[in-house]
Design a protein around this motif. Structure first.
Motif, PDB file in Angstrom:
ATOM      1  N   TRP A 174       1.020  -1.153  -0.140  1.00 18.72           N
ATOM      2  CA  TRP A 174       0.070  -0.058   0.004  1.00 18.72           C
ATOM      3  C   TRP A 174       0.864   1.308   0.006  1.00 18.72           C
ATOM      4  CZ3 TRP A 174      -5.523   0.355   0.012  1.00 18.72           C
ATOM      5  CH2 TRP A 174      -6.081  -0.888   0.167  1.00 18.72           C
ATOM      6  N   PHE A 175       0.545   2.000  -0.845  1.00 19.27           N
ATOM      7  CA  PHE A 175       1.102   3.366  -0.778  1.00 19.27           C
ATOM      8  C   PHE A 175       0.502   4.348   0.174  1.00 19.27           C
ATOM      9  CE2 PHE A 175       0.658   7.967  -2.013  1.00 19.27           C
ATOM     10  CZ  PHE A 175       1.986   8.350  -2.076  1.00 19.27           C
ATOM     11  N   ARG A 176       1.276   4.976   1.168  1.00 18.16           N
ATOM     12  CA  ARG A 176       0.795   5.856   2.040  1.00 18.16           C
ATOM     13  C   ARG A 176       1.315   7.250   2.006  1.00 18.16           C
ATOM     14  NH1 ARG A 176       1.526   0.792   4.494  1.00 18.16           N
ATOM     15  NH2 ARG A 176      -0.166   0.236   5.853  1.00 18.16           N
ATOM     16  N   GLU A 177       0.127   8.069   1.827  1.00 22.77           N
ATOM     17  CA  GLU A 177       0.445   9.388   1.699  1.00 22.77           C
ATOM     18  C   GLU A 177       0.086  10.150   3.254  1.00 22.77           C
ATOM     19  OE1 GLU A 177      -0.684  12.118  -1.584  1.00 22.77           O
ATOM     20  OE2 GLU A 177      -1.429  13.463   0.296  1.00 22.77           O
ATOM     21  N   ASP A 185      11.994  13.853  -5.179  1.00 22.16           N
ATOM     22  CA  ASP A 185      11.777  12.251  -5.363  1.00 22.16           C
ATOM     23  C   ASP A 185      10.473  12.067  -6.203  1.00 22.16           C
ATOM     24  OD1 ASP A 185      12.183   9.754  -3.604  1.00 22.16           O
ATOM     25  OD2 ASP A 185      10.093  10.049  -4.207  1.00 22.16           O
ATOM     26  N   ILE A 186      10.625  11.121  -7.055  1.00 20.98           N
ATOM     27  CA  ILE A 186       9.676  10.914  -8.183  1.00 20.98           C
ATOM     28  C   ILE A 186       9.272   9.328  -8.134  1.00 20.98           C
ATOM     29  CG2 ILE A 186       8.781  11.013 -10.436  1.00 20.98           C
ATOM     30  CD1 ILE A 186      10.950  13.071 -11.030  1.00 20.98           C
ATOM     31  N   LEU A 187       7.978   9.060  -8.041  1.00 20.78           N
ATOM     32  CA  LEU A 187       7.564   7.699  -8.183  1.00 20.78           C
ATOM     33  C   LEU A 187       6.288   7.563  -8.819  1.00 20.78           C
ATOM     34  CD1 LEU A 187       6.913   4.908  -6.675  1.00 20.78           C
ATOM     35  CD2 LEU A 187       5.747   6.041  -4.838  1.00 20.78           C
ATOM     36  N   VAL A 188       6.304   6.552  -9.470  1.00 19.91           N
ATOM     37  CA  VAL A 188       5.087   6.392 -10.588  1.00 19.91           C
ATOM     38  C   VAL A 188       4.728   4.743  -9.970  1.00 19.91           C
ATOM     39  CG1 VAL A 188       4.339   6.202 -12.785  1.00 19.91           C
ATOM     40  CG2 VAL A 188       5.897   7.751 -12.312  1.00 19.91           C
ATOM     41  N   ASP A 243       7.546  13.858  -4.026  1.00 20.65           N
ATOM     42  CA  ASP A 243       8.037  14.017  -2.720  1.00 20.65           C
ATOM     43  C   ASP A 243       6.945  13.602  -1.604  1.00 20.65           C
ATOM     44  OD1 ASP A 243      10.508  15.120  -3.154  1.00 20.65           O
ATOM     45  OD2 ASP A 243       9.648  17.226  -3.323  1.00 20.65           O
ATOM     46  N   GLY A 244       6.557  12.354  -2.203  1.00 18.96           N
ATOM     47  CA  GLY A 244       5.623  11.703  -1.418  1.00 18.96           C
ATOM     48  C   GLY A 244       4.090  11.886  -1.310  1.00 18.96           C
ATOM     49  N   ILE A 245       3.824  13.018  -2.223  1.00 21.36           N
ATOM     50  CA  ILE A 245       2.362  13.508  -2.588  1.00 21.36           C
ATOM     51  C   ILE A 245       1.911  13.404  -3.886  1.00 21.36           C
ATOM     52  CG2 ILE A 245       0.809  15.701  -2.437  1.00 21.36           C
ATOM     53  CD1 ILE A 245       3.031  16.810  -0.331  1.00 21.36           C
ATOM     54  N   ILE A 246       0.737  12.812  -3.744  1.00 20.56           N
ATOM     55  CA  ILE A 246       0.107  12.474  -5.284  1.00 20.56           C
ATOM     56  C   ILE A 246      -0.329  13.615  -5.786  1.00 20.56           C
ATOM     57  CG2 ILE A 246      -2.021  11.499  -6.244  1.00 20.56           C
ATOM     58  CD1 ILE A 246      -2.189   9.345  -4.048  1.00 20.56           C
ATOM     59  N   GLN A 247       0.255  13.701  -7.159  1.00 23.65           N
ATOM     60  CA  GLN A 247      -0.038  14.829  -8.107  1.00 23.65           C
ATOM     61  C   GLN A 247      -1.073  14.284  -9.086  1.00 23.65           C
ATOM     62  OE1 GLN A 247       1.963  17.669  -7.570  1.00 23.65           O
ATOM     63  NE2 GLN A 247       2.526  16.378  -5.701  1.00 23.65           N
ATOM     64  N   ASP A 283       0.401  25.432 -11.953  1.00 20.91           N
ATOM     65  CA  ASP A 283      -0.057  24.305 -11.731  1.00 20.91           C
ATOM     66  C   ASP A 283       1.290  23.693 -10.997  1.00 20.91           C
ATOM     67  OD1 ASP A 283      -1.169  21.471 -11.779  1.00 20.91           O
ATOM     68  OD2 ASP A 283      -0.502  21.151 -13.856  1.00 20.91           O
ATOM     69  N   SER A 284       1.584  24.094  -9.875  1.00 18.88           N
ATOM     70  CA  SER A 284       2.790  24.124  -9.218  1.00 18.88           C
ATOM     71  C   SER A 284       2.242  22.680  -8.199  1.00 18.88           C
ATOM     72  CB  SER A 284       3.147  25.006  -8.435  1.00 18.88           C
ATOM     73  OG  SER A 284       2.335  25.304  -7.498  1.00 18.88           O
ATOM     74  N   SER A 285       3.423  22.155  -7.678  1.00 20.02           N
ATOM     75  CA  SER A 285       3.216  21.031  -6.642  1.00 20.02           C
ATOM     76  C   SER A 285       3.141  21.691  -5.294  1.00 20.02           C
ATOM     77  CB  SER A 285       4.371  20.053  -6.556  1.00 20.02           C
ATOM     78  OG  SER A 285       5.700  20.617  -6.557  1.00 20.02           O
ATOM     79  N   ASP A 286       2.956  21.269  -4.224  1.00 19.74           N
ATOM     80  CA  ASP A 286       2.665  21.884  -2.947  1.00 19.74           C
ATOM     81  C   ASP A 286       3.917  22.611  -2.608  1.00 19.74           C
ATOM     82  OD1 ASP A 286       0.140  20.694  -2.388  1.00 19.74           O
ATOM     83  OD2 ASP A 286       1.034  18.771  -2.004  1.00 19.74           O
TER      84      ASP A 286
END
Length: 300
Positions: free
Chosen positions: A13-16, A44-47, A60-64, A170-173
Motif C-alpha cells: 500500500w502506498f501511504r501519503e 523524489d519521483i514515484l510512479v 516527494d511523497g504527495i500524489i500529483q 500548476d505547481s506542486s505543494d
C-alpha cells in the motif's frame, strides 16, 4: 526495484502521510506495480500502477495525479480562467509537467499559443511514458516548452514586452522547488506578466477542510496585488480530504470570474468530463462557515 525499497510503500500500500501539510490524516492506495522510482535533481519521483486509480504520479511523497480522477483538477484549473476571458490567445502554464493542463488549454480554438515552463524535465519524460492520456498535447503546434524555473521565467518576462491573457500556475505543494509559488512576490510577477484583461489561476495547495487560515492568508496576499481575487474548488478523491482549492485573480475589477463569458462549443463540450458552465459558477459557492471566515479576512 521492489516495493519494500520505497519509504512511501509498505505491505503493498502506498501511504501519503505528511504531518507538516496534512497533520493527523493520510491517504492509502493499493499498489499493483512500481513503474518508476528515483530522485531527480529537484525531487523524489514515484510512479506506480494502482489497483483502482490507474497509474499514479507522486512527487516527494504527495500524489500529483492519477489516471482515474486527474481530469477533475485539470479541467477546472484550465477552463475556469479560459471561459472567464472573452478572447484568450496567449496562455502561460507554470509547472504542469505532466501535460494535463496543456491538454485542456489547446482544446480552445481561440488559443493561439500555450507556453509550458517546467523546471524538472524528468516529469515530462515520465508523463509521456506512463501518463500518455495527460501528456498527449506536447506535440501540439500551439505548444512551446521552456525547461527552467518558473519564478525566473517570470522575472525575465517582466523585462520584455511579452504579456499573457491567461496564466495557470500548476505547481506542486509549497515545498522544494514549488515553495516560491506561494509568496507575494510571485503574485506581483504574475500581475506584471498579464495583459490588462488577464486572468491568473493557481492551485492553493490547501482546501477549506484542511487549513482555512492558510487560504485566508493566501487570498489576502493576492488581494494586495490584484483588483479581484476569488477562491473556488474542485473535488478530486486522491487529493487529501478529496478537495483542492484554486485562487483566481484578475487585473481588471470588472472581470466576471464567477461566470463563463464564453460558452463551450459543441466540440469543446464533448471533450470535457467535469467542467460545465454550471459547475464553473457553483465552484465559487462555499459552505457558510468558510464563506464567512474568508469574507471577514478580506474585509476586516
Amino acid at each position: 526495484m521492489t516495493r519494500e525499497h520505497i519509504e512511501y510503500i509498505k505491505d503493498g500500500w502506498f501511504r501519503e502521510i505528511h504531518e507538516t501539510s496534512f497533520p493527523g490524516q493520510g491517504l492509502e492506495l493499493k499498489v499493483e506495480k512500481v513503474l518508476y522510482h528515483s530522485k531527480s535533481v529537484f525531487q523524489d519521483i514515484l510512479v506506480f500502477q494502482s489497483a483502482t486509480y490507474g497509474n499514479v504520479l507522486v512527487l516527494d511523497g504527495i500524489i500529483q495525479a492519477t489516471e482515474r480522477d486527474e481530469f477533475a483538477y485539470q479541467e477546472m484549473i484550465s477552463h475556469i480562467p479560459l471561459y472567464a476571458h472573452r478572447s484568450p490567445k496567449n496562455v502561460l502554464v507554470v509547472g504542469g509537467g505532466d501535460g494535463g493542463v496543456l491538454r485542456e488549454v489547446v482544446k480552445h480554438k481561440c488559443v493561439e499559443s500555450a507556453t509550458l515552463v517546467e523546471i524538472d524535465e524528468t516529469v515530462i519524460k515520465l508523463a509521456k511514458k506512463y501518463l500518455p492520456g495527460m501528456a498527449c498535447a506536447f506535440g501540439n503546434e500551439k505548444v512551446q516548452v521552456e525547461l527552467q524555473d518558473g519564478f525566473q521565467f517570470l522575472r525575465d518576462v517582466a523585462q520584455t514586452d511579452q504579456r499573457y491573457d491567461i496564466i495557470i500556475t500548476d505547481s506542486s505543494d509549497p515545498e522544494g522547488p514549488a515553495g516560491a509559488f506561494f509568496q507575494k512576490e510571485y503574485f506581483q510577477l504574475l500581475h506584471s506578466a498579464l495583459n490588462e484583461d488577464g486572468i491568473v489561476i493557481a492551485q492553493a495547495s490547501e482546501n477549506m477542510w484542511l487549513n482555512l487560515d492558510y487560504i485566508c492568508d493566501l487570498v489576502a496576499s493576492a488581494s494586495s496585488v490584484f483588483a479581484q481575487v476569488e477562491y473556488c474548488y474542485t473535488t478530486v478523491p486522491t487529493y487529501t480530504s478529496g478537495q483542492l482549492g484554486l485562487i483566481v485573480c484578475a487585473k481588471h475589477e470588472r472581470t466576471d470570474l464567477k461566470h463563463a463569458v464564453r460558452q463551450p462549443t459543441k466540440s469543446e463540450h464533448s471533450q470535457m468530463r467535469y467542467y460545465n458552465t454550471q459547475m464553473h459558477t457553483a465552484s465559487f459557492v462555499l459552505p457558510t462557515w468558510a464563506h464567512h471566515k474568508l469574507h471577514r479576512s478580506r474585509n476586516p
